[in-house]
Write a protein that holds these residues in place. Structure first.
Motif, PDB file in Angstrom:
ATOM      1  N   ASP A 181       0.839  -1.358   0.087  1.00  0.00           N
ATOM      2  CA  ASP A 181      -0.050  -0.018  -0.128  1.00  0.00           C
ATOM      3  C   ASP A 181       1.096   1.202   0.031  1.00  0.00           C
ATOM      4  N   VAL A 182       0.671   1.997  -0.965  1.00  0.00           N
ATOM      5  CA  VAL A 182       1.313   3.461  -1.064  1.00  0.00           C
ATOM      6  C   VAL A 182       0.516   4.581  -1.219  1.00  0.00           C
ATOM      7  N   ASP A 183       0.386   5.469  -0.251  1.00  0.00           N
ATOM      8  CA  ASP A 183      -0.214   6.715  -0.391  1.00  0.00           C
ATOM      9  C   ASP A 183       0.913   8.011  -0.419  1.00  0.00           C
ATOM     10  N   LEU A 184       1.450   7.893  -1.617  1.00  0.00           N
ATOM     11  CA  LEU A 184       2.728   8.777  -2.049  1.00  0.00           C
ATOM     12  C   LEU A 184       2.422  10.405  -1.953  1.00  0.00           C
ATOM     13  N   THR A 185       2.049  10.831  -0.652  1.00  0.00           N
ATOM     14  CA  THR A 185       1.783  12.179  -0.473  1.00  0.00           C
ATOM     15  C   THR A 185       2.351  12.441   0.899  1.00  0.00           C
ATOM     16  N   VAL A 186       2.824  13.628   1.040  1.00  0.00           N
ATOM     17  CA  VAL A 186       3.494  13.989   2.289  1.00  0.00           C
ATOM     18  C   VAL A 186       2.343  13.797   3.546  1.00  0.00           C
ATOM     19  N   GLY A 187       2.786  13.231   4.489  1.00  0.00           N
ATOM     20  CA  GLY A 187       1.734  12.763   5.219  1.00  0.00           C
ATOM     21  C   GLY A 187       0.997  11.204   5.228  1.00  0.00           C
ATOM     22  N   GLY A 188       1.238  10.901   3.929  1.00  0.00           N
ATOM     23  CA  GLY A 188       0.581   9.351   3.458  1.00  0.00           C
ATOM     24  C   GLY A 188       1.211   8.408   4.120  1.00  0.00           C
ATOM     25  N   ALA A 189       0.501   7.386   4.283  1.00  0.00           N
ATOM     26  CA  ALA A 189       0.954   6.261   4.743  1.00  0.00           C
ATOM     27  C   ALA A 189       1.426   5.103   3.655  1.00  0.00           C
ATOM     28  N   TRP A 190       2.307   4.230   4.149  1.00  0.00           N
ATOM     29  CA  TRP A 190       2.827   3.246   3.133  1.00  0.00           C
ATOM     30  C   TRP A 190       2.697   1.816   4.216  1.00  0.00           C
ATOM     31  N   ARG A 191       2.702   0.516   3.340  1.00  0.00           N
ATOM     32  CA  ARG A 191       2.684  -0.666   4.242  1.00  0.00           C
ATOM     33  C   ARG A 191       3.013  -1.496   3.338  1.00  0.00           C
ATOM     34  N   TRP A 192       4.213  -2.106   3.500  1.00  0.00           N
ATOM     35  CA  TRP A 192       4.557  -3.299   2.577  1.00  0.00           C
ATOM     36  C   TRP A 192       4.957  -4.485   3.613  1.00  0.00           C
ATOM     37  N   GLY A 200       4.847   2.906   7.537  1.00  0.00           N
ATOM     38  CA  GLY A 200       5.264   4.294   8.078  1.00  0.00           C
ATOM     39  C   GLY A 200       4.428   5.367   7.314  1.00  0.00           C
ATOM     40  N   THR A 201       5.117   6.657   7.384  1.00  0.00           N
ATOM     41  CA  THR A 201       4.366   7.990   6.764  1.00  0.00           C
ATOM     42  C   THR A 201       5.601   8.696   6.097  1.00  0.00           C
ATOM     43  N   TYR A 202       5.193   9.029   5.154  1.00  0.00           N
ATOM     44  CA  TYR A 202       5.869   9.866   4.231  1.00  0.00           C
ATOM     45  C   TYR A 202       6.190  11.134   4.775  1.00  0.00           C
ATOM     46  N   GLU A 203       7.367  11.805   4.638  1.00  0.00           N
ATOM     47  CA  GLU A 203       7.673  12.971   5.369  1.00  0.00           C
ATOM     48  C   GLU A 203       8.118  14.208   4.361  1.00  0.00           C
ATOM     49  N   GLU A 204       8.875  13.584   3.269  1.00  0.00           N
ATOM     50  CA  GLU A 204       9.135  14.471   2.130  1.00  0.00           C
ATOM     51  C   GLU A 204       9.357  13.743   0.910  1.00  0.00           C
ATOM     52  N   ILE A 205       8.644  14.119  -0.364  1.00  0.00           N
ATOM     53  CA  ILE A 205       8.768  13.685  -1.706  1.00  0.00           C
ATOM     54  C   ILE A 205       9.248  14.526  -2.655  1.00  0.00           C
ATOM     55  N   GLU A 227       9.641   4.425   9.483  1.00  0.00           N
ATOM     56  CA  GLU A 227       9.517   2.971   9.209  1.00  0.00           C
ATOM     57  C   GLU A 227       9.255   2.328  10.458  1.00  0.00           C
ATOM     58  N   VAL A 228       8.542   1.508  10.633  1.00  0.00           N
ATOM     59  CA  VAL A 228       8.072   0.559  11.774  1.00  0.00           C
ATOM     60  C   VAL A 228       8.027  -0.845  11.513  1.00  0.00           C
ATOM     61  N   PHE A 229       8.671  -1.884  11.931  1.00  0.00           N
ATOM     62  CA  PHE A 229       8.757  -3.158  11.929  1.00  0.00           C
ATOM     63  C   PHE A 229       7.461  -3.573  12.828  1.00  0.00           C
ATOM     64  N   GLU A 230       6.362  -4.011  12.248  1.00  0.00           N
ATOM     65  CA  GLU A 230       4.716  -4.307  13.029  1.00  0.00           C
ATOM     66  C   GLU A 230       4.959  -5.291  14.136  1.00  0.00           C
ATOM     67  N   LEU A 231       5.976  -6.108  13.797  1.00  0.00           N
ATOM     68  CA  LEU A 231       5.948  -7.369  14.719  1.00  0.00           C
ATOM     69  C   LEU A 231       6.756  -7.001  16.071  1.00  0.00           C
ATOM     70  N   MET A 232       7.336  -5.835  15.920  1.00  0.00           N
ATOM     71  CA  MET A 232       8.258  -5.356  16.978  1.00  0.00           C
ATOM     72  C   MET A 232       8.017  -3.783  17.087  1.00  0.00           C
ATOM     73  N   PRO A 233       6.932  -3.167  17.532  1.00  0.00           N
ATOM     74  CA  PRO A 233       6.470  -1.844  17.485  1.00  0.00           C
ATOM     75  C   PRO A 233       7.342  -1.275  18.253  1.00  0.00           C
ATOM     76  N   GLY A 234       7.659  -0.025  18.078  1.00  0.00           N
ATOM     77  CA  GLY A 234       8.416   0.983  19.038  1.00  0.00           C
ATOM     78  C   GLY A 234       8.504   2.220  18.094  1.00  0.00           C
ATOM     79  N   PRO A 235       9.471   3.098  18.663  1.00  0.00           N
ATOM     80  CA  PRO A 235       9.860   4.354  17.998  1.00  0.00           C
ATOM     81  C   PRO A 235      10.399   3.987  16.800  1.00  0.00           C
TER      82      PRO A 235
END
Length: 155
Positions: A51-62, A76-81, A91-99
């Motif tokens: 999933d890719v929402d290629l906008t600043v503030g948009g989310a992605w998930r692979w 994660g979330t796009y900050e600059e494009i 970027e966050v690894f969903e099986l080990m969430p954290g900062p």
């Protein structure tokens, strides 16, 4: 081509690879879900999420699906494009969430018409970065980038 992972600073991980394709093609392969599904991850697992929402503030998930049915996903979330040049995201690894990890990708022209892709990530701590590397991350990244290189030849 060689995929190189280095740790030049305390919380930093830099991945570099040159591809035999122009930046616009590498950018497209990296940012369009239909292309991501073809090269992302390791070959042994199917890529089921791109999933890719290629906008600043948009989310992605692979992500990929493990044999036990578990999703192995990053998001994660796009900050600059800056198309064909620069992509900054969390970027966050969903099986080990954290900062989140903060990643800057640059797509630089090479003299022969290829692309030097550089991924610079800043991790929450050197310990978390080192734990990720200890899981076999380097082998996975190298396989993934090899798959991307092969896919780029077909685009």
């Amino acid at each position: 081509m060689i995929t190189l992972l280095t740790t030049p600073a305390d919380r930093e991980l830099v991945i570099t690879r040159t591809f035999d394709a122009p930046p616009a093609r590498v950018w497209e392969a990296w940012t369009k879900p239909e292309h991501v599904r073809q090269w992302y991850g390791v070959a042994a697992l199917p890529t089921v999420i791109s999933d890719v929402d290629l906008t600043v503030g948009g989310a992605w998930r692979w992500g990929q699906k493990a044999p036990d049915g578990r999703e192995i996903a990053f998001s994660g979330t796009y900050e600059e494009i800056v198309p064909n040049e620069r992509l900054v995201y969390t970027e966050v690894f969903e099986l080990m969430p954290g900062p989140p990890v903060h990643v800057t990708l640059t797509f630089d022209d090479t003299p022969d018409g290829g692309t030097a892709l550089t991924s610079t990530s800043i991790w929450p701590s050197s310990e978390i970065r080192d734990q990720a590397l200890a899981t076999g991350m380097e082998a996975g990244v190298k396989e993934e980038y090899d798959r991307l290189a092969a896919y780029l030849e077909t685009m």
